[in-house]
Structure formats: structure tokens, C-alpha cells
Motif scaffolding. Structure first.
Motif, PDB file in Angstrom:
ATOM      1  N   THR A 212      48.254   3.529  20.585  1.00 34.42           N
ATOM      2  CA  THR A 212      47.265   4.056  19.658  1.00 34.42           C
ATOM      3  C   THR A 212      46.151   4.755  20.420  1.00 34.42           C
ATOM      4  O   THR A 212      45.882   4.455  21.593  1.00 34.42           O
ATOM      5  N   VAL A 244      39.436  11.741  12.287  1.00 38.78           N
ATOM      6  CA  VAL A 244      40.725  11.050  12.112  1.00 38.78           C
ATOM      7  C   VAL A 244      41.768  12.024  11.582  1.00 38.78           C
ATOM      8  O   VAL A 244      42.916  12.064  12.062  1.00 38.78           O
ATOM      9  N   GLY A 248      44.975  13.038  13.812  1.00 41.14           N
ATOM     10  CA  GLY A 248      46.309  12.763  13.290  1.00 41.14           C
ATOM     11  C   GLY A 248      47.158  14.014  13.208  1.00 41.14           C
ATOM     12  O   GLY A 248      48.345  14.007  13.577  1.00 41.14           O
ATOM     13  N   VAL A 262      47.042   6.919  15.481  1.00 43.25           N
ATOM     14  CA  VAL A 262      45.595   6.752  15.385  1.00 43.25           C
ATOM     15  C   VAL A 262      45.248   5.308  15.038  1.00 43.25           C
ATOM     16  O   VAL A 262      45.885   4.691  14.179  1.00 43.25           O
TER      17      VAL A 262
END
Length: 782
Positions: A212, A244, A248, A262
Motif C-alpha cells: 500500500t 486519493v 488511485g 492506496v
């Protein structure tokens, strides 16, 4: 890393107790508050109540790894052994790698480094200037990561305290004045590309897969200011959402999302992390594969909310990604506090990984700002003495009570004691119990294991006290599925029990790689797979059932049809293993790297998300590619483990989220029953009863039993009168009547009973005529 708390901030709980009550088959078992002095008592373990699969235990790498990697081999190699080797050390396998921000344009370089070299430090960026990457940077921290991997660590995350100086609004990596945001909006795309590029280089060049990427650390409390003493940046929830989404999309565009996804929001406290995540739009939530939170603050209710609403309802993996605390009264007191924090987090948040702030203090009682290290604090596990020698206080061994024995692939299961952690591994048939006695006197504890089908003949204790460091004690005999042990004052004791089997409700299905065919729960191999059974030539790597299957042919596949709610793949790791992809029902393929420096069988490789009811297919495809460190390309399979299908709740509006009571009905004085929004256990609504001194009140729902079998009834309930019952009738006859304890907040209640197909089952909640309130939520009949 939170730096303003010398010790853990205590939470005041209103209407939410820290006790847990478990009722099974109508018998009330009270779990004592961990602040209460111990008395002799019994602990019952409930394997039917299962939570997360453990990924591991670990540490952030900021900033101790920069120091540790700079040491001579005579110092850093033994430290790596003690931290990461599961045999000679405590086997930490999760590491959070800090992407540094320092570069030639950092105007705050001196304020971060000056006088604080051992506390806060500048970490060089891999992209010190726009568009120019320097992969020779940060060699010290990278040495530690590679040393950990060589000793078995396998779960890595990249995280950021600040973007590189040139991406900030003021060229300062400690933040902006007035708690302002410091990520320049003109560099959002550069930032996403920067994070993706590092993940790709780690994977392709160094063979270090970052599971991640966390794009911000503690984004909302406002700690990060211009000319501050550590890297950091404030990020509003609106900007978090934007980043985010951009990150992504960039991971998808570059193909990096096949192995790096993420994680967010990584805020200081659980309540803040919940608020951050809930502010994201649907697209951002879709990109977040893993919810991270620090637990410097937040109530048990906040943890419960995260587990129920983000983890379960949102189908997200949960991590406790950072925690630490200042000096305690003694080294063993620090170890006890560490264990209590793990217990609180694991019993409410249920994280799959638990990560301490640092693995080592490298500053013994130093002056200046920051978290001054000592043998009594909890900012790290190892420490240094006044002469610079690395030492291992009690807290290091307390962590080992968990990390050394509860290994990846174990499942956390319920027990009746808030001072005991319990985990079970069906593959190795091993049960691990970790009990903490924080009081000043010893106590005798009886462990009831009668809910398992069979149990081995003895439990092996490993104990940490003021004078013992994970000392292995004499085995304790198990008789009639129970054993009793004395827990010394101020102690943490791990019990390891082998030959434990379970086949009841919630039991997993194990399918060995040697079980071949085209039906349900069988491995269906294409051509070009090799197989061995019967011990595989005396292979000592711990293969499940003495077999494994492998292939080095790109495009070769193995598939398993199954009917379950989740599936886990276990394989063989070795220095000559390759990379495979896994997918469910033809969906997105994710990479699984079978490389490891040392050979080991029966290793957790991958876990699916929660799946809908019905038949699913796991497909494993050989890629023909390998980790740069591996000598060959074949992945090797060992087994799969399948969770049973999620039980269907036979009750309607079981969480009262319709906003009304129906199809529940009030009775006796129906006007005193209803729904409200001010005290839900999860979601938005709960149901209430408001009895008076002259009016009983109840509520109920009736269904028809679909089959002849044993039914399980559960609920969370609370009241302030102490005169409340929860139960069930079958065909008009009361079969269960459970007392709901008052003035302790929401507690979990469960019981079982039998009914015949076609009979009526009435589930009811009842409060006697006493002025007060009673609430109930998340009721389940399965």
C-alpha cells in the motif's frame, strides 16, 4: 507520529463501557475491566466468533531506520536479527517505509536537523528536484528494509510525512504557517506520479513490493507548521479526497495497482480517521484498499464503528498503523501498557496489522524537543543506553509475546476476558492465548477450551515479567479441555497449544493443493504443473499436508471453485520462486510474489475481500516473471482456506436503519418503544425502550423457522436500569431469557436454541417498570 503526548491520553466514555459481556446459551460470563484488580477467574474461548486474519505485527521506519542503517554491521545486523527474525528475534514482519522530503530547496532543513539528529531528522527525497530521481538516496533506511525482508518480513507500506520540498507551497518540509495546507495544488499530479514511481522502482528494481501507499500522515490535527522540528504537512479532507483519487488513478494508469494500492487516512486518532474516510466520495473510497488509523486517541466506540462500518460494511482491510507513548513507571510497566493498547485495539478495531511507532529509540534521555527516549517509554521497542549500546527492555519482549507466536494467517477469535487475546490457525491446528495481568498480585486463571472439537494435551507458556524475558516455562497439562495457570503480578503470558481442531459454526474449509478435480473445493490445474506429495522428499519447510504444486510456464493456471465468503491462498516461499496473479470470478488480477530469502511452506500469500453469497472461482496464473532477487520464476501452491458463506440474517430491519421500527412491534406500552439517532451501536439508528415507574415496555419481531436446526441469536444492547431482558420464544414457549446488564454501555449478547421448520420464532427485548432507557442495535438471528 504524534509528538505532543508524553503519555497516552485517557478517554472518557459516556454511556459506553469498557466491559464486555458475553452470554452463551443463557449463561452470563462477565469480563472484568482491565483496570480492576484481578481475582481468580475463568476464561472461555469462542472459536465461532471470528474476526480478522492477522497479516502481522510491525513498525514504522521513521526515523530510527535512518540511524540503524548507518551503524556498523557489528551493531545493525544483531539489531535486525532481534527485530525481524521469527526464530532468534520477535519476528516483526510489517514495515512502513517513510518517503523522505528533504532536498536542496528545503528552507527548513536546519530547523529540522539542528540539535535533533537523534530524534527528528531530515530524510532525503528520491526526487530532490522536479523530474530528477536519485535512487542512491536514503540508503540507510533501505538497508533496514532489505535486512528485514531477508529475515522473513513481507508486508511493506510506503507513507509520507511531507511531499518533497519543491512540491510544497513554501519550500518547507515541516509545514506551513497557521496550520495551512502545504501541498501545492499545482503539484497534485506530480505528487501522485512521484508516489507511483517510487512504488514501481521498489518493485521492479529492488524486489520490495509496497502493498500500500499512504499519501499523508496525521493530516488534520494541525501539528505541522513552518520552521517546525519534523517533516509534516496538513491536509484537509477535501484535499485528501482529491489526492486519493489522483493517486488511485495514477496507480491504475501505470499498472502499479497490480501490486500497490492506496491506504488512508492515517490520522492521529480513530475518530479523526473515521471522519476523514467518511468525507471521501465514492470514487476515493473505491481506491482505498486499506483503512489506516493511529490510536493516540479515540474511544472504543470509535474503534467499533471503524470495524463495523468501514471494515465490515465497507469491506476494507483495517490497520492500526501507529501508536507510541511516553515514559511509564518502570520497564515492565511499559510492557504492560503496550499489551493493554494491543488488547484495546484488537478487541474493538480488530486490525489485521498492528504497528508500533518505532522499533528502536536511539536517544537515551536526550534533551531538546521531541520524545525523549528511556528504558521506560514506548516510543520504540529496543533502546540505547547512555553509552550508545543497544538494549532490549521489557517492552520489546512484551511485543514478542504477540508477534513471535501469532503469525500471519492466524485468525483472531473471541474469548470472555478483556485481558486475553486469542487467535487460532486452522492450518497448523494451533491456538495462541496471550494474557496480561496488570495488577500487583498474582492470580490463578482457568482456560476453558471446551468449544473446540479436540485439544492437545498441554499448553506451553512464554512469560514476560520484571525478571523474565519471554521465558519458556514448563508445559501446563490440559485435562477435559481446560487448564489452569498462575499469572504473576505485572506479567504477560503467551500459551501455545497444538493439535487443536474445530469444525463448528464459522469453521474454515482447508483444501490441499493435492486435492485435484473440477468440482467444488478442488484444484483444477492446466498443463505444465509439477506436484509432490508424501512429504516431498523429506522437505522440512513445513508444507501443509506434506505436498505442494508448482509451475514455471507463463500462462499456466490453477483454479478453485468454492462456496464461501472469503478465500486465502497459502504457498511456499523460497529464493527461487516467482510471481503469480490471483483473481476472483474473472475480476482484477493482483500480483503475488512467492520470493523469500529463506524457504518456508504453508505461508499466507493473499486474502480475498469479503464475497457475496454463491459460488466463486479463484484463479492463479503463472506470469513467468520474478522478483529481481529470485533465481527462478515458478510460484508454488500449498493450500487454500475458505470461510463459510456469510449467514443470512432472518430478521428484517435488524439495525433499524430504515428509520422506523417496523417490522418490529412495540408491546405492553407500544408508545414507549421506537427508534432514535443519538445512541447507535453502528450506523445511524438504534431502537429504544423508555419504561416508566408504572409502565413495562417491550418490542418484538416474529419469523417462521425455515429449517429444523440450531439458531444463533445475537445483539448489542445497553440500559441504565439493570432490569432488562433479551430473548426468544419458539411457538409461544420461552426458550431463552438473557439479562442485559445496566450502566455498562453496549455489550455483545449471544445465545443459541433449536427450532423446527415451520415453527414461529419470536425475538423480543423487554424493560421492566423502572424509569430509564434501554437500547438495542445490530440484532441477528441466523
Amino acid at each position: 507520529m504524534i509528538r505532543h503526548h508524553g503519555r497516552r491520553r485517557l478517554q472518557t466514555l459516556v454511556r459506553l463501557g469498557v466491559l464486555t459481556l458475553v452470554i452463551v446459551a443463557g449463561t452470563l460470563l462477565s469480563i472484568s475491566d482491565r483496570q480492576q484488580a484481578y481475582a481468580d477467574y475463568s476464561v472461555t474461548v469462542y472459536p465461532s466468533q471470528q474476526f480478522q486474519t492477522i497479516q502481522g505485527w510491525g513498525t514504522s521506519m521513521a526515523w530510527w531506520a535512518n540511524w540503524a542503517g548507518s551503524l556498523s554491521d557489528s551493531q545493525r545486523v544483531p539489531l535486525a536479527d532481534k527485530l525481524f527474525d521469527p526464530n532468534t528475534g520477535i519476528g516483526l514482519n510489517v514495515l512502513r517505509y517513510n518517503f523522505g522530503a528533504d532536498g536542496p530547496g528545503n528552507v527548513c532543513h536546519n530547523s529540522i536537523a539542528s540539535g535533533k539528529a537523534g530524534i527528528y531528522t531530515n530524510i532525503p527525497s528520491y526526487e530532490p528536484t522536479s523530474g530528477s530521481y536519485d535512487w542512491s538516496q536514503d540508503a540507510n533506511q533501505r538497508w533496514v528494509l532489505q535486512a528485514a525482508q531477508a529475515r522473513g518480513a513481507n508486508i511493506f507500506e510506503g507513507f509520507v510525512n511531507s511531499p518533497p520540498a519543491w512540491m510544497t507551497t513554501n519550500s518547507c518540509t515541516s509545514g506551513a504557517s497557521g496550520n495551512a495546507e502545504n501541498i501545492s495544488s499545482g503539484h497534485y499530479d506530480d505528487y501522485a506520479s512521484y508516489l507511483s514511481t517510487i512504488a514501481q522502482h521498489f518493485h521492479d528494481t529492488w524486489g520490495l513490493t509496497l502493498q500500500t501507499i499512504e499519501p499523508f500522515n496525521e493530516p488534520t490535527p494541525g501539528y505541522w507548521n513552518y520552521d517546525g522540528d519534523q517533516e509534516g504537512t496538513n491536509v484537509s479532507t477535501v484535499t485528501q479526497n482529491t489526492i486519493v483519487n489522483k493517486l488511485g488513478a495514477k496507480l491504475d494508469q501505470t499498472g502499479v495497482s497490480a501490486y500497490s494500492q492506496v491506504s488512508a487516512p492515517d490520522d492521529t486518532s480513530v475518530d479523526r480517521s473515521n471522519n476523514d474516510y467518511n468525507s471521501y466520495d465514492g470514487s476515493a473510497k473505491g481506491y482505498v484498499a486499506q483503512y489506516n488509523t493511529h490510536t493516540y486517541g479515540g474511544s472504543t466506540g470509535d474503534r467499533d464503528y471503524a470495524y463495523n462500518n468501514i471494515g465490515q460494511a465497507g469491506n476494507k482491510r483495517l490497520w492500526m498503523s501507529e501508536w507510541g507513548a511516553g515514559a511509564q513507571s518502570s520497564p515492565i510497566a511499559a510492557g504492560i501498557t503496550l499489551s493493554q493498547e494491543i488488547l484495546t485495539d484488537e478487541q474493538h478495531l480488530h486490525p489485521s496489522s498492528w504497528v508500533i511507532w518505532q522499533a528502536a529509540d536511539n536517544y537515551f534521555s536526550s534533551g531538546g524537543s521531541g520524545n525523549n527516549g528511556s528504558i521506560n517509554d514506548l516510543w520504540g521497542l529496543a533502546s540505547t543506553d547512555s553509552n550508545g549500546n543497544i538494549i532490549y527492555p521489557s517492552r520489546y519482549y512484551a511485543m514478542g509475546n504477540y508477534s513471535k507466536f501469532v503469525r500471519p494467517g492466524y485468525k483472531m477469535i473471541e474469548n470472555s476476558d478483556s485481558n486475553t487475546f486469542s487467535a487460532y490457525d486452522a492450518g497448523s491446528q494451533t491456538l495462541v492465548l496471550v494474557s496480561t495481568n496488570s495488577s500487583s498480585s498474582s492470580t490463578n486463571v482457568t482456560y476453558n477450551l471446551s468449544n473446540f472439537n479436540s485439544v492437545g494435551s498441554s499448553a506451553t507458556p512464554y512469560q514476560t515479567t520484571a525478571s523474565q524475558n519471554l521465558a519458556q516455562l514448563a508445559n501446563v497439562s490440559i485435562t477435559n479441555n481446560a487448564f489452569t495457570s498462575t499469572l504473576p503480578a505485572q506479567s504477560i503470558t503467551t500459551f501455545v497449544i497444538h493439535n487443536v481442531t474445530y469444525s463448528g459454526a464459522g469453521a474454515v474449509t482447508e483444501v490441499d493443493d493435492s486435492v485435484q478435480g473440477t468440482g467444488i473445493n478442488q484444484f483444477n490445474y492446466s498443463a505444465n504443473w509439477g506436484h509432490c506429495t508424501g512429504g516431498c522428499g523429506n522437505d522440512t519447510s513445513g508444507l501443509y499436508n506434506g505436498s505442494n504444486s508448482w509451475s514455471g510456464t507463463a500462462g499456466a493456471t490453477a483454479s478453485v471453485q468454492f462456496n464461501g465468503s472469503r478465500i486465502r491462498l497459502f504457498g511456499v516461499k523460497d529464493s527461487n520462486e516467482g510471481i503469480a496473479t490471483v483473481s476472483i470470478d474473472g475480476g482484477t488480477a493482483r500480483e503475488v510474489d512467492f520470493y523469500a530469502a529463506q524457504r518456508a511452506g504453508n505461508q499466507l500469500m493473499w486474502e480475498s475481500p469479503q464475497l457475496s453469497s454463491g459460488t466463486h472461482t479463484l484463479k492463479i496464473t503463472v506470469t513467468g516473471r520474478k522478483n529481481p532477487q529470485s533465481s527462478n520464476v515458478w510460484p508454488a501452491l500449498d493450500r487454500v482456506e475458505i470461510d463459510p458463506p456469510a449467514a443470512t440474517n432472518l430478521l428484517s430491519n435488524a439495525g433499524f436503519e430504515s428509520g422506523g421500527l417496523s417490522p418490529w412491534s412495540g408491546e405492553l406500552h407500544p408508545s414507549l418503544a421506537g427508534v432514535e439517532t443519538n445512541y447507535p451501536h453502528s450506523g445511524t439508528y438504534d431502537a429504544y425502550l423508555h419504561p416508566t415507574s408504572s409502565s413495562d415496555v417491550g418490542m418484538f419481531q416474529t419469523i417462521t423457522a425455515p429449517t429444523t436446526r440450531t439458531y444463533t441469536l445475537t445483539a448489542y444492547a445497553a440500559n441504565n436500569t439493570g432490569n432488562v431482558q433479551f430473548g426468544a420464544d419458539v411457538n409461544g414457549t420461552q426458550v431463552r431469557n438473557l439479562n442485559v446488564t445496566g450502566n455498562v454501555g453496549y455489550q455483545f449478547y449471544t445465545t443459541t436454541f433449536s427450532a423446527t421448520a415451520g415453527q414461529s420464532i419470536k425475538v423480543w427485548y423487554y424493560a421492566h417498570a423502572i424509569n430509564g432507557w434501554a437500547t438495542i442495535d445490530d440484532v441477528s438471528l441466523t
